[in-house]
Design a protein around this motif. Sequence first.
Motif, PDB file in Angstrom:
ATOM      1  N   LEU A 151      15.436  27.595  28.839  1.00  0.00           N
ATOM      2  CA  LEU A 151      14.975  28.470  29.752  1.00  0.00           C
ATOM      3  C   LEU A 151      14.250  29.641  29.166  1.00  0.00           C
ATOM      4  O   LEU A 151      14.741  30.180  28.076  1.00  0.00           O
ATOM      5  CB  LEU A 151      16.051  29.162  30.727  1.00  0.00           C
ATOM      6  CG  LEU A 151      16.786  28.369  31.374  1.00  0.00           C
ATOM      7  CD1 LEU A 151      18.096  28.938  32.175  1.00  0.00           C
ATOM      8  CD2 LEU A 151      15.768  27.601  32.784  1.00  0.00           C
TER       9      LEU A 151
ATOM     10  N   PRO B   5      13.134  26.506  36.926  1.00  0.00           N
ATOM     11  CA  PRO B   5      13.203  25.796  35.637  1.00  0.00           C
ATOM     12  C   PRO B   5      11.902  25.045  35.298  1.00  0.00           C
ATOM     13  O   PRO B   5      11.176  24.699  36.092  1.00  0.00           O
ATOM     14  CB  PRO B   5      14.499  24.835  35.302  1.00  0.00           C
ATOM     15  CG  PRO B   5      14.671  24.511  37.196  1.00  0.00           C
ATOM     16  CD  PRO B   5      14.097  25.795  37.855  1.00  0.00           C
TER      17      PRO B   5
ATOM     18  N   ASN C 129      11.879  32.058  33.900  1.00  0.00           N
ATOM     19  CA  ASN C 129      12.337  31.103  34.673  1.00  0.00           C
ATOM     20  C   ASN C 129      13.608  31.443  35.565  1.00  0.00           C
ATOM     21  O   ASN C 129      13.868  30.675  36.498  1.00  0.00           O
ATOM     22  CB  ASN C 129      12.957  29.811  33.633  1.00  0.00           C
ATOM     23  CG  ASN C 129      11.780  29.506  32.965  1.00  0.00           C
ATOM     24  OD1 ASN C 129      11.858  28.826  31.815  1.00  0.00           O
ATOM     25  ND2 ASN C 129      10.485  29.370  33.673  1.00  0.00           N
TER      26      ASN C 129
ATOM     27  N   ARG D 123      23.661  24.993  32.286  1.00  0.00           N
ATOM     28  CA  ARG D 123      22.187  24.331  32.185  1.00  0.00           C
ATOM     29  C   ARG D 123      22.023  23.122  31.017  1.00  0.00           C
ATOM     30  O   ARG D 123      23.037  23.154  30.182  1.00  0.00           O
ATOM     31  CB  ARG D 123      21.024  25.074  32.069  1.00  0.00           C
ATOM     32  CG  ARG D 123      21.031  25.655  30.577  1.00  0.00           C
ATOM     33  CD  ARG D 123      19.876  26.668  30.640  1.00  0.00           C
ATOM     34  NE  ARG D 123      19.701  27.288  29.227  1.00  0.00           N
ATOM     35  CZ  ARG D 123      20.211  28.158  28.362  1.00  0.00           C
ATOM     36  NH1 ARG D 123      21.026  28.786  28.985  1.00  0.00           N
ATOM     37  NH2 ARG D 123      19.925  28.496  27.165  1.00  0.00           N
TER      38      ARG D 123
END
Length: 234
Positions: A209, A162, A213, A205
């Motif tokens: 992204l 990330p 990633n 998350r």
Amino acid sequence: MTVSNHRSDDTMRAQTSLPALGVALVLLTVVTGMGVAMADTAITGADRTPDERRVAAATADRLVAADGPLAARSNVLNQSLVDSFDRAALERSAPPASEYAVSVELADEEIARSGTVYSGTRITRLVVVESREPRTLSPDLATTDAVTLPRRSAQATVTVDPPAGTTVWTVRANDRVVLHNRSGLNGSYEVSLVPYETTELRFQRAGRLEPGNVTVEYDAPRSTKETLVVTVDA
């Protein structure tokens, strides 16, 4: 004078018949010999055929069984197991192959043989041959949080890298949590999948992204229909 000529004619006819009789006897002997030989061959063939058929059928059934030396599951062959199959593996999985001449062909190509097969008895089975090709996905998770993998994929490698300010803490495979770290996932992880269903990997998350990633590596299944032929020559 007439009687004498009559006896002479009878003698000449008798002498003429002798060679013809000899030829007939020779022909009779030859035909009888050929008939006996053909009968012996037929009897021998009849004696051999049941054994050949029994061994060929048993060997074919063993090779396509769910727990067979080539099978991924019943009637589905694993290409990697096919590639490594040889005479030793054939004789281990089908002991009669050490006593009979046995040939195993798949898609018209011989993959194993014990002894020399000249003719014999053939048994065929229709099978599916399954191979796997490595694939890598780099999903665009800027607009979605999931990626779908095909059925028959048993395992995947998920790599999470990330950017700053983004945290990925959970990965789900359908309804199962397969990866979780509350402080954030970062690195490559092996994930077990259920091969009998399509798998959706969903990433939980915070942050954005971009493509690259997250990457997912998996083996994509590829299946073809083929014919397995087992020939036994006793």
